[in-house]
Design an enzyme around this catalytic site. Structure first.
Site, PDB file in Angstrom:
ATOM      1  N   TYR A 142       2.539  33.863 -14.307  1.00 21.73           N
ATOM      2  CA  TYR A 142       2.886  34.978 -15.190  1.00 21.73           C
ATOM      3  C   TYR A 142       2.764  36.275 -14.404  1.00 21.73           C
ATOM      4  O   TYR A 142       1.728  36.543 -13.777  1.00 21.73           O
ATOM      5  CB  TYR A 142       1.956  35.008 -16.405  1.00 21.73           C
ATOM      6  CG  TYR A 142       2.226  36.165 -17.344  1.00 21.73           C
ATOM      7  CD1 TYR A 142       3.364  36.181 -18.141  1.00 21.73           C
ATOM      8  CD2 TYR A 142       1.343  37.240 -17.428  1.00 21.73           C
ATOM      9  CE1 TYR A 142       3.620  37.236 -19.004  1.00 21.73           C
ATOM     10  CE2 TYR A 142       1.591  38.295 -18.293  1.00 21.73           C
ATOM     11  CZ  TYR A 142       2.727  38.282 -19.077  1.00 21.73           C
ATOM     12  OH  TYR A 142       2.982  39.343 -19.926  1.00 21.73           O
ATOM     13  N   ASP A 237       0.987  38.508  -6.167  1.00 18.74           N
ATOM     14  CA  ASP A 237       0.504  39.127  -7.399  1.00 18.74           C
ATOM     15  C   ASP A 237      -1.006  38.915  -7.493  1.00 18.74           C
ATOM     16  O   ASP A 237      -1.486  37.820  -7.758  1.00 18.74           O
ATOM     17  CB  ASP A 237       1.234  38.500  -8.589  1.00 18.74           C
ATOM     18  CG  ASP A 237       0.841  39.124  -9.924  1.00 18.74           C
ATOM     19  OD1 ASP A 237      -0.179  39.837  -9.969  1.00 18.74           O
ATOM     20  OD2 ASP A 237       1.543  38.872 -10.915  1.00 18.74           O
ATOM     21  N   LYS A 270      -6.043  45.238 -13.649  1.00 21.16           N
ATOM     22  CA  LYS A 270      -7.348  44.802 -14.154  1.00 21.16           C
ATOM     23  C   LYS A 270      -8.501  45.551 -13.480  1.00 21.16           C
ATOM     24  O   LYS A 270      -8.799  46.685 -13.840  1.00 21.16           O
ATOM     25  CB  LYS A 270      -7.521  43.292 -14.003  1.00 21.16           C
ATOM     26  CG  LYS A 270      -6.347  42.459 -14.488  1.00 21.16           C
ATOM     27  CD  LYS A 270      -6.067  42.603 -15.972  1.00 21.16           C
ATOM     28  CE  LYS A 270      -4.958  41.662 -16.409  1.00 21.16           C
ATOM     29  NZ  LYS A 270      -4.544  41.861 -17.796  1.00 21.16           N
TER      30      LYS A 270
END
Length: 439
Positions: A142, A237, A270
């Site tokens: 994702y 990522d 994050k």
């Protein structure tokens, strides 16, 4: 007293599904979502005043624990000077320099507000730099909810993807090729057929959005070598793994082994925002300088580098020292081992999936030896997780409300917090053992 159920009913009348991000709706586990009103250290408190040991940690950023006093003070100080200027500030350069010092492949960096924005911008940049259109991604990974990334595998190994969501045009999805994770032969087949049209391969450095599924040893290095042999870039990522699994993210973990590799672009989120909306993309200077105003690839954002949000990120990264990572590893190992032991005691076949301080579980005999791809994850007995989750919640432990998510510890998970988690596990394991598949 206002209850969680009251708040959920009110939210459903005003917000689609009652939530602003789907996993919060508890659809995967059933029941009423908890509406949180405060958090401190390893604990969160809901609107009914009930406290839980938290293993969500804001989906990762609360690496130091919730409401760390120094992070809160930095945010308050920044807010007192103004919330947003629409202009450059010294602190955004400070954050960029901190990231560049930790992650050697990042020579230049651009701040944005969300992980979705970071990956979307990285893909545009890769296409602009290479002059190619196709993107390769891995099934189960994702990278945010932009159109080109909500793609599902077609009927053949090297076929173009199909839309993974309503509202995604087939023409957009068809620019993405979806291949099985950890499968170099599949990747070679895609490059053999489409190599001169592929701009980039995007991969989670270590997959953590289908549960935790780490790359096989040497996979990331081989991926980079294969992509570069065909003139394509690699986007790693690290929105979830960056600055959580080590001081330099998953790249830092593998840089210490013979699996070392250098991606062209990396994305972060994050932890980099310390709980505030900050994300980033960075990489080789010659690629990054294709971004406006230096180059032809346009990217902009009014709130990019917001001074209040960046203050949280700078303070979090400065405080996340070796002692913090030692504590994270110890807490993760203790909780993962205790959970596995409780499941073993009740005869629940399972495997612990780990990538540094991130971990999750797959349940069922078919996956008891562990899984390496999305198809493997889907073979588990996911119906055992809901009763396990609710037993833990009833005992005052907040887990991710989906079996397909990572568990997150913080440096504030002390002996008392861990003891509460361990004490809740036997009943939860019994609930998982007694669960039956849906009719």
């Amino acid at each position: 007293m206002t209850t969680n159920a009251d708040l959920f009913a009110r939210a459903q009348a005003a917000i689609p599904g009652g939530v602003n991000s789907p996993v919060r709706a508890f659809r995967s586990v059933g029941g009423t979502p908890r509406f949180l009103v405060s958090a401190r250290g390893p604990y969160v408190t809901d609107a009914e005043g009930r406290e839980y040991v938290d293993l969500v940690a804001g989906w990762g950023p609360a690496i130091l624990g919730h409401a760390h006093p120094e992070v809160i003070a930095a945010v308050q100080d920044a807010a007192a000077r103004g919330l947003s200027f629409g202009a450059s500030t010294p602190v955004e350069t400070e954050l960029a320099e901190l990231i560049e010092q930790r992650v050697a492949p990042v020579e230049k960096l651009r701040l944005v507000s969300t992980g979705t924005e970071a990956t979307m911008s990285a893909i545009r940049l890769a296409r602009g730099f290479t002059g190619r259109d196709l993107l390769v991604k891995f099934a189960g990974h994702y990278h945010g909810h932009s159109d080109g990334l909500l793609a599902e595998a077609g009927s053949g190994l090297a076929t173009f993807a199909l839309p993974g969501s309503a509202g995604v045009p087939a023409e957009i999805a068809a620019l993405t090729l979806v291949v099985p994770y950890n499968d170099l032969d599949a990747l070679r087949a895609v490059f053999a057929e489409h190599g001169d049209r592929i701009a980039a391969v995007i991969t989670e450095a270590a997959a953590a959005n289908m549960g935790v599924v780490p790359p096989l040893p040497g996979f990331n290095r081989a991926l980079v070598e294969l992509a570069h042999a065909h003139g394509a870039l690699v986007i790693s990522d690290e929105v979830l793994t960056g600055f959580r699994v080590s001081k330099a993210g998953w790249w830092g973990v593998e840089a210490e082994t013979d699996a070392a590799y250098t991606p062209d672009l990396l994305t972060f989120g994050k932890v980099v925002g310390g709980g505030m909306p900050v994300a980033a993309l960075g990489g080789r200077a010659e690629i990054m300088e294709h971004l406006a105003p230096l180059g032809p690839v346009y990217q902009a954002g009014t709130l990019s580098g917001n001074p209040v949000a960046v203050a949280a990120g700078v303070t979090t990264l400065r405080l996340a020292d070796d002692a913090v990572y030692t504590r994270l590893h110890a807490a993760a190992e203790t909780i993962a081992d205790a959970t596995s032991a409780a499941l073993d005691a009740e005869g629940v076949p399972h495997a612990v999936q780990r990538a540094g301080t991130l971990f999750s579980f797959v349940l069922g005999e078919a996956v008891a030896s562990g899984v390496h791809d999305y198809a493997g994850v889907q073979r588990q007995e996911s119906w055992r997780y809901a009763p396990f989750f609710h037993a833990m919640l009833d005992a005052g432990v907040s887990l991710p409300p989906s079996v397909f998510e990572a568990w997150f510890v913080t440096a504030a998970h002390d002996d008392d917090a861990i003891a509460r988690i361990v004490g809740a596990l036997p009943a939860a394991a019994r609930a998982a053992a007694s669960a039956r598949p849906p009719a």
